[in-house]
Design an enzyme around this catalytic site. Structure first.
Site, PDB file in Angstrom:
ATOM      1  N   ASP A  13     -10.287 -11.427  10.212  1.00 36.08           N
ATOM      2  CA  ASP A  13     -10.077 -10.911   8.869  1.00 36.08           C
ATOM      3  C   ASP A  13     -11.286 -10.025   8.576  1.00 36.08           C
ATOM      4  O   ASP A  13     -12.265  -9.985   9.333  1.00 36.08           O
ATOM      5  CB  ASP A  13      -9.955 -12.064   7.871  1.00 36.08           C
ATOM      6  CG  ASP A  13      -9.139 -11.700   6.636  1.00 36.08           C
ATOM      7  OD1 ASP A  13      -8.977 -10.491   6.369  1.00 36.08           O
ATOM      8  OD2 ASP A  13      -8.675 -12.622   5.943  1.00 36.08           O
ATOM      9  N   ARG A  51       0.829  -1.215   0.000  1.00 39.73           N
ATOM     10  CA  ARG A  51       0.000   0.000   0.000  1.00 39.73           C
ATOM     11  C   ARG A  51       0.859   1.259   0.000  1.00 39.73           C
ATOM     12  O   ARG A  51       0.344   2.353   0.174  1.00 39.73           O
ATOM     13  CB  ARG A  51      -0.912   0.042   1.236  1.00 39.73           C
ATOM     14  CG  ARG A  51      -1.583  -1.264   1.605  1.00 39.73           C
ATOM     15  CD  ARG A  51      -2.545  -1.751   0.574  1.00 39.73           C
ATOM     16  NE  ARG A  51      -3.280  -2.933   1.045  1.00 39.73           N
ATOM     17  CZ  ARG A  51      -3.855  -3.811   0.250  1.00 39.73           C
ATOM     18  NH1 ARG A  51      -3.779  -3.673  -1.064  1.00 39.73           N
ATOM     19  NH2 ARG A  51      -4.507  -4.839   0.754  1.00 39.73           N
ATOM     20  N   HIS A  94      -2.813 -16.077   8.439  1.00 38.80           N
ATOM     21  CA  HIS A  94      -4.234 -16.011   8.765  1.00 38.80           C
ATOM     22  C   HIS A  94      -4.558 -17.281   9.514  1.00 38.80           C
ATOM     23  O   HIS A  94      -4.768 -18.328   8.891  1.00 38.80           O
ATOM     24  CB  HIS A  94      -5.070 -15.929   7.504  1.00 38.80           C
ATOM     25  CG  HIS A  94      -4.697 -14.826   6.550  1.00 38.80           C
ATOM     26  ND1 HIS A  94      -3.641 -14.931   5.659  1.00 38.80           N
ATOM     27  CD2 HIS A  94      -5.244 -13.608   6.354  1.00 38.80           C
ATOM     28  CE1 HIS A  94      -3.568 -13.818   4.930  1.00 38.80           C
ATOM     29  NE2 HIS A  94      -4.529 -12.992   5.334  1.00 38.80           N
ATOM     30  N   ARG A 113       2.603 -14.767  -1.366  1.00 39.68           N
ATOM     31  CA  ARG A 113       2.525 -14.044  -0.088  1.00 39.68           C
ATOM     32  C   ARG A 113       3.093 -14.895   1.045  1.00 39.68           C
ATOM     33  O   ARG A 113       3.410 -14.377   2.118  1.00 39.68           O
ATOM     34  CB  ARG A 113       1.074 -13.673   0.226  1.00 39.68           C
ATOM     35  CG  ARG A 113       0.437 -12.746  -0.787  1.00 39.68           C
ATOM     36  CD  ARG A 113      -1.061 -12.620  -0.556  1.00 39.68           C
ATOM     37  NE  ARG A 113      -1.363 -12.015   0.727  1.00 39.68           N
ATOM     38  CZ  ARG A 113      -2.576 -11.998   1.283  1.00 39.68           C
ATOM     39  NH1 ARG A 113      -3.594 -12.595   0.671  1.00 39.68           N
ATOM     40  NH2 ARG A 113      -2.768 -11.408   2.441  1.00 39.68           N
ATOM     41  N   HIS A 158     -12.072 -13.714  -0.079  1.00 39.34           N
ATOM     42  CA  HIS A 158     -12.669 -12.436  -0.449  1.00 39.34           C
ATOM     43  C   HIS A 158     -13.952 -12.659  -1.252  1.00 39.34           C
ATOM     44  O   HIS A 158     -14.816 -11.789  -1.308  1.00 39.34           O
ATOM     45  CB  HIS A 158     -11.692 -11.599  -1.290  1.00 39.34           C
ATOM     46  CG  HIS A 158     -10.481 -11.141  -0.523  1.00 39.34           C
ATOM     47  ND1 HIS A 158      -9.353 -11.919  -0.414  1.00 39.34           N
ATOM     48  CD2 HIS A 158     -10.242  -9.995   0.157  1.00 39.34           C
ATOM     49  CE1 HIS A 158      -8.451 -11.258   0.313  1.00 39.34           C
ATOM     50  NE2 HIS A 158      -8.971 -10.099   0.666  1.00 39.34           N
TER      51      HIS A 158
END
Length: 414
Positions: free
Chosen positions: A314, A138, A230, A199, A242
């Site tokens: 999450d 980000r 996670h 990731r 998602h």
């Protein structure tokens, strides 16, 4: 007499040397240089306004519930909506995404404005961002991003992983954040996994543990809160949470042999915050995903693995939840299960719904205020540990940090 004195002196020297070595010996997973690097102390201004560690007795129910919400916001600058989230709902934290970040100056200004709005709150905001490196970054254009965790995992060099963690911490400090949703401790054991992939530090539990823990320690050494994620492991899923609720059909024993390994080791090495995944584990809980499951949060994470830190969900606005549950109902169930922080990241309008539902659950006896107090104490203890403050951040010169990123990029390109 001279011989006797000499013997006494020799014994004293040996004893002193042994004591020195005992107190000097670093953690076996850390180099001497890493062990010597202590978390950054708060500035005098921050120390003068130190977070009250356990302030639940002086807090209203509204203030307590607010501390348990970690909200997303819209836009790139302070708005009436964001001000209301901070002022009216007393949220414990705010997460920024790519849409909220344009430049160094804008990011620092936005976070400073949040701190200013929250100035009368004795509990400073947790200000977080997903900064992992690779595809999940980000950072504004002026700030270079680290390479993927997979590329660092391939090096299998603890010192490089620690340095990557310190860089993440420095980036957070420079822009005014105090929490990073990293590192990923998922084991990339499923080649068809659509959401973890590079990731992860790799497919080997030992490598993921070693690299992940060193990255976590690097982040912490810069005075930044690290969130391991996670739990209990998103690596062996074929569905992106998602978009839909993934299922991992494994027994507790199978999980302990693979997915749980990095989390168990990270907890033993001082993990402060763990993010719970939206994953259904039918052999453990047929009804609730991990993020809403007492069997997972209280049974496995807290009781079996001994984690007494902060548990955050999450994002509750992900379709793994919204396709099957009302978000506010899911939040209440998470608290019943033992969760502390409720991440409502992509729809600020839902903050009010979660707040009101949770308050009603306490008022009607569905959740005890003592249960709320447990979570708020963990959250405020975390804020006190890291000396969070509402002190403003200056726009940084990030060249030295970028140079360190470039060093890591050069290493992984060999």
């Amino acid at each position: 007499m001279i011989k006797r004195i000499a013997v006494i002196v020799i014994i004293a020297v040996i004893t002193f040397g042994m004591v020195f070595l005992i107190f000097r010996t670093p953690d076996s997973d850390m180099t001497d240089k890493q062990a010597a690097k202590q978390p950054r102390k708060a500035s005098p201004a921050a120390e003068n306004k130190q977070v009250p560690e356990l302030g639940v007795n002086g807090m209203t129910l509204d203030e307590k519930i607010g501390q348990m919400i970690f909200s997303g916001v819209n836009g790139t600058e302070m708005t009436a909506e964001t001000k209301e989230i901070i002022d009216t709902y007393h949220v414990g934290g705010i997460i920024l995404f790519g849409d909220n970040i344009e430049s160094k100056k804008q990011t620092v200004s936005f976070l400073n404005d949040m701190k200013a709005v929250n100035a009368d709150n004795p509990f400073p905001l947790l200000l977080g961002v997903d900064e992992e490196g690779g595809s999940v970054t980000r950072m504004p254009d002026a700030v270079k991003s680290l390479p993927t965790s997979r590329s660092i995992g391939k090096l299998n060099d603890p010192d490089t992983a620690f340095k990557a963690g310190t860089i993440l911490g420095e980036q957070m400090q420079a822009l005014g954040f105090n929490l990073d949703f990293a590192p990923v401790l998922d084991i990339n054991s499923n080649p068809d996994n659509p959401v973890i992939g590079d990731r992860s530090f790799g497919s080997n539990p030992e490598v993921v543990s070693r690299m992940g823990i060193q990255t976590m320690k690097g982040i912490q050494s810069e005075g930044i809160i690290s969130v391991i994620k996670h739990f209990p492991g998103h690596g062996d899923t074929g569905v992106d949470s998602h978009l839909e609720l993934p299922k991992v059909d494994k027994s507790r024993k199978k999980l302990s042999e693979m997915e749980l390994v990095p989390f168990k080791k990270a907890i033993s090495k001082g993990a402060d915050v763990s993010m719970i995944a939206h994953i259904l584990l039918p052999q453990i809980d047929t009804k609730h995903p991990a993020s809403m499951s007492k069997k997972v949060i209280t049974g496995i994470l807290r009781e079996d693995l001994g984690f007494d830190g902060v548990v955050i969900t999450d994002d509750l606005t992900m379709e793994a939840i919204t396709n099957h549950y009302n978000v506010a109902d899911a939040a209440v169930q998470t608290v019943k299960a033992g969760g502390d922080l409720l991440l409502v990241a992509h729809d600020p309008d839902l903050v009010a719904a979660v707040f009101n539902k949770l308050k009603a659950a306490v008022e009607n006896g569905e959740i005890s205020e003592e249960r709320i107090n447990e979570s708020v104490e963990r959250i405020t203890r975390l804020k006190a540990k890291y000396n969070l403050s509402n002190e403003k951040t200056s726009v940084p010169n990030v060249q030295s940090i970028n140079d360190k990123v470039e060093d890591i990029l050069q290493k992984v390109s060999w």
